[in-house]
Design a protein around this motif. Sequence first.
Motif, short mmCIF file in Angstrom:
data_model
loop_
_atom_site.label_atom_id
_atom_site.label_comp_id
_atom_site.label_asym_id
_atom_site.label_seq_id
_atom_site.Cartn_x
_atom_site.Cartn_y
_atom_site.Cartn_z
N CYS A 168 35.29 28.54 40.06
CA CYS A 168 35.70 29.89 39.63
C CYS A 168 37.20 29.98 39.40
CB CYS A 168 35.26 30.91 40.68
SG CYS A 168 33.50 30.96 41.00
N VAL A 176 40.65 34.79 41.57
CA VAL A 176 39.51 34.36 42.37
C VAL A 176 39.91 34.11 43.82
CG1 VAL A 176 37.90 32.45 42.72
CG2 VAL A 176 38.18 33.44 40.45
N CYS A 180 37.92 35.66 46.92
CA CYS A 180 37.26 34.83 47.93
C CYS A 180 37.83 35.07 49.33
CB CYS A 180 37.37 33.35 47.55
SG CYS A 180 36.36 32.90 46.12
N ASP A 216 27.08 31.81 48.41
CA ASP A 216 26.42 32.90 47.69
C ASP A 216 26.73 34.24 48.36
OD1 ASP A 216 25.30 31.23 45.83
OD2 ASP A 216 23.42 30.96 46.93
N PHE A 219 30.39 35.08 47.59
CA PHE A 219 30.55 35.53 46.21
C PHE A 219 29.94 36.92 46.01
CE2 PHE A 219 30.85 30.95 44.42
CZ PHE A 219 32.20 30.94 44.71
N PHE A 223 32.44 39.46 44.42
CA PHE A 223 32.27 39.88 43.03
C PHE A 223 31.39 41.12 42.87
CE2 PHE A 223 33.42 35.42 42.76
CZ PHE A 223 34.37 35.42 41.76
#
Length: 583
Positions: A168, A176, A180, A216, A219, A223
């Motif tokens: 990313c 990013v 994160c 996952d 993220f 996001f």
Amino acid sequence: NQSAQPKGYYQSLLGRVTNGVDEKQIMLDLDRTLPYNKYFRKDIGGFGSTYMKNILLAFSVHNPNLGYCQGLNMLVAVGLLFLDEETAFWLLVMIVEKMTPRDYYTPGLLGAQADQVLMRELVADKLPNLSNHLQACNVDISLITFNWFLAAFVDASPTQSMLRIWDCFLYEGRKVLYRCALGILKLYERNILQMLDTNAIMGYLKKLPKHIFDMDAVFNEAFVTFEPFPSRKELLKRHENHMQNVKARYDEEEKARAAIHAELQKKESLSKRRLIKTRTLSSNLLSETVTAHRKPVIWECGCAITDDEVWLGCGERQGAKVCVIKCEGEKLNLDVPHLDFPSRLCCMKTVRKDMVVLGTLDFTIHAVNSTTKEEVWSVKVKDSVLDVVASEDDVNLFAGLADGTVAIIQANSYDPPPSSPLLIRIGMESVNCMVLTPDYELWCGSGSSISIISGKTMEPLKSLSGAERKSLYKMAIGTHGVWMSYRSSPLITLYHMTHHVRLLEIDYTDSLNLGTSGLPHDYQYQVNLDQRITYILPYGNFLWVGTGGGCICVFTVHPNGVNVASKLSKLVEKEREQDASFF
């Protein structure tokens, strides 16, 4: 950049490499880069370190204004896992010169500092409860996230998680990294909010990314939960605003350093250091002898040379002298003076049987033969030398500097050491004090934080927090652990040397019993200059404390005053429970 350069440009850079400071620093960092990855392990035939050295040296020639900075080695390491040597070089150029804000990897790390101001803002915006909790517990999140950003999570998280972040990162840019970092904090926010101890929170945050395997979930928070998220343009604008403030503060500090340095150089040119014949004086003549202009004596530092000889450094900001006290039975004889220095003495340590090392305000480390009282060498460093420690084998000398770095000097003989010491960044505040434990762990006090690193590999081991909102001033190793005092404060803390937990926190003005319970964290210390602690010296079951008022207090540490074993057992068990909460 690559298309704009002539063919064979990378090879031409390698041909222009010369021995210098960058190469020494690079060589120090090579063995610390992904040490468990077989590609970088020399003992099993890994040759990644050779390629990395070439790339970093070539980059220092390509971008001489930047040269080499810690963190670049981690970026190169990731590139070499997938790319050939020259392509990995161009990846480094792209990340540093195209994807990263200006002055990010320069010696002052100004861009990185501005990044952390922005990160604190984002935590306050997106995770207000966590931000308030960290402030209440005196935890500066940037002490943890600084390295996350500097190396883009390399070596901070498991390889498989780090590579997903990099997918990313290379596609979307530095935005990013903010996402994160916030996603990781959000995922474990509930656990952090349940913790009240400053050191426990710091330890938990430091270990946090290493336990992130479910990217996952990270993220999803990064996001989805945090939408809408500031655009890259907005983040860059906010970063630039913070950069101006950081740069202005840095320029002011540099001007002050330059002014002091120029003043000291002028004084040194007018009055060269000289050896003055020793004469024994009675103690009541001390004030007249050590200061020709009859101002009060300021005792800055001292060290024991033998069982019956002690050196003391005294003077003012613009000059200092070294005096010798010889103990003859119950009588003390003062030999004044021995050595003159054009600058204030900040620290003094015996580093071998016949050598004393002194650090000064004018960016200099002096080595003096304790027998002849003559200087044998001196070396300039980047900033004022606030503390020095040496290894047991006397091979390496560690100097804590005012710019937040530790200088490593090979000083195992009377031969002059290398003119350019290696540097390890500890923090953004000055390294005021250090100790080197028998296990070869280097404890460094920077601001209110304690960084513990390996004295052999310089690998970070642990981060601790000292007393709330207090700047560390002195450290000393004793029978019971590592003692610490704080600037302009009567506070003393004791940490276990092996388990790195706080055993005691006391105010010497409240009680002479070191076994009393600790003070509350919200206690505000308002002390005058006479009450502040200026020196601590553990000796067996005694702790000697020097104060700003000129008094020496001797405390007895009663083994039964506090059940250290019981308390340590509880603290270690608590730490294990926190580690288990990751899973």
